[in-house]
Motif scaffolding. Structure first.
Motif, PDB file in Angstrom:
ATOM      1  N   TYR A   6       0.847  -1.194   0.000  1.00 12.35           N
ATOM      2  CA  TYR A   6       0.000   0.000   0.000  1.00 12.35           C
ATOM      3  C   TYR A   6       0.884   1.246   0.000  1.00 12.35           C
ATOM      4  O   TYR A   6       1.234   1.767   1.049  1.00 12.35           O
ATOM      5  CB  TYR A   6      -0.910  -0.042   1.229  1.00 12.35           C
ATOM      6  CG  TYR A   6      -1.669   1.233   1.530  1.00 12.35           C
ATOM      7  CD1 TYR A   6      -2.367   1.911   0.537  1.00 12.35           C
ATOM      8  CD2 TYR A   6      -1.680   1.763   2.809  1.00 12.35           C
ATOM      9  CE1 TYR A   6      -3.061   3.065   0.823  1.00 12.35           C
ATOM     10  CE2 TYR A   6      -2.372   2.913   3.111  1.00 12.35           C
ATOM     11  CZ  TYR A   6      -3.057   3.564   2.107  1.00 12.35           C
ATOM     12  OH  TYR A   6      -3.738   4.712   2.399  1.00 12.35           O
ATOM     13  N   LEU A  47      -6.114   3.449  -0.904  1.00  8.88           N
ATOM     14  CA  LEU A  47      -6.646   2.746   0.256  1.00  8.88           C
ATOM     15  C   LEU A  47      -7.698   1.693  -0.082  1.00  8.88           C
ATOM     16  O   LEU A  47      -7.764   0.653   0.553  1.00  8.88           O
ATOM     17  CB  LEU A  47      -7.216   3.744   1.257  1.00  8.88           C
ATOM     18  CG  LEU A  47      -7.696   3.179   2.582  1.00  8.88           C
ATOM     19  CD1 LEU A  47      -6.566   2.453   3.316  1.00  8.88           C
ATOM     20  CD2 LEU A  47      -8.252   4.296   3.452  1.00  8.88           C
ATOM     21  N   THR A  83      -6.322  -1.726  -0.704  1.00 10.21           N
ATOM     22  CA  THR A  83      -5.809  -2.327   0.525  1.00 10.21           C
ATOM     23  C   THR A  83      -6.949  -2.858   1.389  1.00 10.21           C
ATOM     24  O   THR A  83      -6.871  -3.970   1.915  1.00 10.21           O
ATOM     25  CB  THR A  83      -4.957  -1.310   1.304  1.00 10.21           C
ATOM     26  OG1 THR A  83      -3.877  -0.907   0.448  1.00 10.21           O
ATOM     27  CG2 THR A  83      -4.398  -1.916   2.572  1.00 10.21           C
ATOM     28  N   CYS A  84      -8.022  -2.074   1.527  1.00  4.12           N
ATOM     29  CA  CYS A  84      -9.189  -2.544   2.290  1.00  4.12           C
ATOM     30  C   CYS A  84      -9.806  -3.777   1.640  1.00  4.12           C
ATOM     31  O   CYS A  84     -10.212  -4.712   2.335  1.00  4.12           O
ATOM     32  CB  CYS A  84     -10.215  -1.429   2.450  1.00  4.12           C
ATOM     33  SG  CYS A  84      -9.701  -0.155   3.620  1.00  4.12           S
ATOM     34  N   VAL A 105      -3.384   1.807   8.648  1.00  6.09           N
ATOM     35  CA  VAL A 105      -4.069   0.864   7.762  1.00  6.09           C
ATOM     36  C   VAL A 105      -5.119   0.071   8.536  1.00  6.09           C
ATOM     37  O   VAL A 105      -6.255  -0.085   8.075  1.00  6.09           O
ATOM     38  CB  VAL A 105      -3.054  -0.084   7.074  1.00  6.09           C
ATOM     39  CG1 VAL A 105      -3.765  -1.156   6.266  1.00  6.09           C
ATOM     40  CG2 VAL A 105      -2.096   0.704   6.197  1.00  6.09           C
TER      41      VAL A 105
END
Length: 182
Positions: free
Chosen positions: A79, A91, A94-95, A135
């Motif tokens: 990320y 983001l 990544t989520c 994160v």
């Protein structure tokens, strides 16, 4: 380099040996089963994390060249900040990685590639565990509906001393996520 230090919780004072998460330099995030916050050192060869059940790694920072990807079956997500330094830009991916990995494999650790150079002992210039904590907190806001404060509190309760709440940029971005989403 010495081990990562963090404040001692009162229940740890009665222990004869350090709890497993201290020995690993990693802590499970109590609010999200399977989500861990880990130091870079805990992830380098990954053996202890794999033995604890971690199946994948999400790295906050520009790369994961230092990581043994084979330890995690190649399940490594990087990320990076956007070219302009923005945190929110990358983001969503990544989520999504965290959601899929937690659903399919049960455990993922977030770590950071942002730290000082090896010349200065690896601690001076990077965002370190606060970045990895960002994160974890961002995931709790997006996927679990937590407020920015609830998410930051959960991260620091699970891993005191990670520095997330003291990092103005990360907290500002968490509040933005709470108000606006991705």
């Amino acid at each position: 380099r010495g081990p990562t230090h963090r404040p001692v919780r009162s229940r740890e004072l009665d222990e004869d040996v350090a709890p497993a998460e201290l020995q690993l330099h990693a802590s499970p995030i109590a609010e999200v089963p399977g989500l861990w916050l880990a130091s870079r050192d805990a992830c380098v060869d990954g053996k202890a994390l794999v033995e604890a059940g971690v199946k994948a790694i999400a790295v906050f920072g520009p790369n994961a060249d230092w990581l043994d990807r084979d330890s995690f079956g190649g399940r490594v997500h990087v990320y990076p900040r956007a070219e302009n330094g923005a945190l929110i830009t990358n983001l969503k991916e990544t989520c999504d990685f965290l959601t899929i990995t937690l659903d399919d494999y049960g455990a993922v650790a977030c770590t950071s590639d942002e730290r000082g150079s090896d010349d200065d002992g690896g601690s001076a210039s990077g965002d370190g565990e606060a970045g990895a904590g960002f994160v974890c907190a961002a995931y709790m806001i997006i996927a679990k509906g937590k407020s920015a404060q609830e998410a930051a509190d959960a991260v620091e309760e699970s891993r005191p001393g990670c520095g997330l709440k003291a990092h103005d940029e990360f907290m500002k971005n968490l509040r933005f996520l709470q108000r606006n989403g991705i």
